[in-house]
Design an enzyme around this catalytic site. Structure first.
Site, mmCIF file in Angstrom:
data_model
loop_
_atom_site.group_PDB
_atom_site.id
_atom_site.type_symbol
_atom_site.label_atom_id
_atom_site.label_comp_id
_atom_site.label_asym_id
_atom_site.label_seq_id
_atom_site.Cartn_x
_atom_site.Cartn_y
_atom_site.Cartn_z
ATOM 1 N N PRO A 11 41.725 43.459 97.794
ATOM 2 C CG PRO A 11 42.186 41.280 97.098
ATOM 3 C CD PRO A 11 41.347 42.063 98.064
ATOM 4 C CG ASN A 12 44.876 43.445 92.892
ATOM 5 O OD1 ASN A 12 46.032 43.806 93.040
ATOM 6 N ND2 ASN A 12 44.520 42.177 92.852
ATOM 7 N NE ARG A 19 43.030 44.097 88.453
ATOM 8 C CZ ARG A 19 42.057 43.471 89.082
ATOM 9 N NH1 ARG A 19 41.332 44.107 89.986
ATOM 10 N NH2 ARG A 19 41.797 42.210 88.827
ATOM 11 C CE1 TYR A 24 37.068 44.663 88.321
ATOM 12 C CE2 TYR A 24 39.093 44.672 87.042
ATOM 13 C CZ TYR A 24 38.143 43.996 87.784
ATOM 14 O OH TYR A 24 38.276 42.651 87.984
ATOM 15 C CG ASN A 73 34.692 45.638 95.656
ATOM 16 O OD1 ASN A 73 35.067 44.483 95.504
ATOM 17 N ND2 ASN A 73 34.626 46.501 94.657
ATOM 18 C CB ALA A 76 40.783 38.443 94.093
ATOM 19 C CG HIS A 79 35.905 35.307 93.236
ATOM 20 N ND1 HIS A 79 34.547 35.364 93.023
ATOM 21 C CD2 HIS A 79 36.400 36.497 92.819
ATOM 22 C CE1 HIS A 79 34.234 36.533 92.481
ATOM 23 N NE2 HIS A 79 35.335 37.242 92.351
ATOM 24 C CD GLU A 97 28.833 39.899 97.290
ATOM 25 O OE1 GLU A 97 29.779 39.226 96.864
ATOM 26 O OE2 GLU A 97 27.668 39.464 97.357
ATOM 27 C CG HIS A 99 31.390 42.116 93.429
ATOM 28 N ND1 HIS A 99 32.668 41.818 93.804
ATOM 29 C CD2 HIS A 99 30.573 41.366 94.196
ATOM 30 C CE1 HIS A 99 32.630 40.909 94.759
ATOM 31 N NE2 HIS A 99 31.379 40.623 95.024
ATOM 32 C CG LEU A 100 34.024 48.473 91.001
ATOM 33 C CD1 LEU A 100 35.513 48.706 90.842
ATOM 34 C CD2 LEU A 100 33.272 49.776 91.059
ATOM 35 N NE ARG A 106 35.310 40.074 84.993
ATOM 36 C CZ ARG A 106 36.243 40.603 85.757
ATOM 37 N NH1 ARG A 106 35.928 41.220 86.872
ATOM 38 N NH2 ARG A 106 37.518 40.510 85.411
ATOM 39 N NE ARG A 110 37.169 37.674 87.447
ATOM 40 C CZ ARG A 110 38.155 38.267 88.129
ATOM 41 N NH1 ARG A 110 37.998 38.553 89.390
ATOM 42 N NH2 ARG A 110 39.299 38.557 87.532
#
Length: 143
Positions: A11-12, A19, A24, A73, A76, A79, A97, A99-100, A106, A110
């Site tokens: 998502p996103n 964003r 990111y 990736n 969200a 988590h 896996e 992640h940017l 964070r 998360r």
């Protein structure tokens, strides 16, 4: 015939470039896909994005049957999704896996990661370059 490498995005990630670029970056998901396609040197990539948890779970199950390696990736859902965790635990191919950002550095929410326990490897905090490192590793895993 060599099976493709699946690159699945949650998502996103369709909002990359607009964003929270301070977190990111300014590249879009299309920019990342195009760069990976060039890096793949003719190797077939199946690159997808969804905002739907169920669709992502379906794609993980498909990847287990149809792909040689899965680069994920989960956004969200990393988590929050026990369903994704269960699908990944049932996955029979290597999982990288990506992640940017670095979720460990964070917000507290998360810190929970339902993907990592099923992952062969994790790459985080390197921006879009993390995808390139993941693809390089994937091509070496299943040459």
């Amino acid at each position: 015939m060599t099976k493709p490498i699946y690159v699945l995005n949650g998502p996103n990630l369709n909002l990359l470039g607009t964003r929270e670029p301070e977190i990111y970056g300014h590249e879009t998901l299309d920019d990342i896909r195009d760069r990976l396609q060039a890096q793949a040197d003719g190797r077939k990539l199946d690159f997808r994005q969804t905002n739907s948890e169920g669709t992502l779970v379906d794609w993980v199950q498909e990847a287990s049957r149809e792909a040689s390696v899965l680069i994920l990736n989960a956004g969200a859902y990393t988590h929050t999704s026990v369903a994704l965790h269960d699908a990944l635990r049932a996955c029979t191919i290597p999982l990288i896996e990506v992640h940017l950002s670095n979720p460990a550095a964070r917000e507290a929410f998360r810190q929970t990661n339902y993907v990592a326990p099923a992952a062969t490897a994790s790459i985080a905090g390197l921006g879009s370059r993390g995808y390139e490192f993941a693809l390089d590793a994937a091509m070496k895993m299943k040459a």
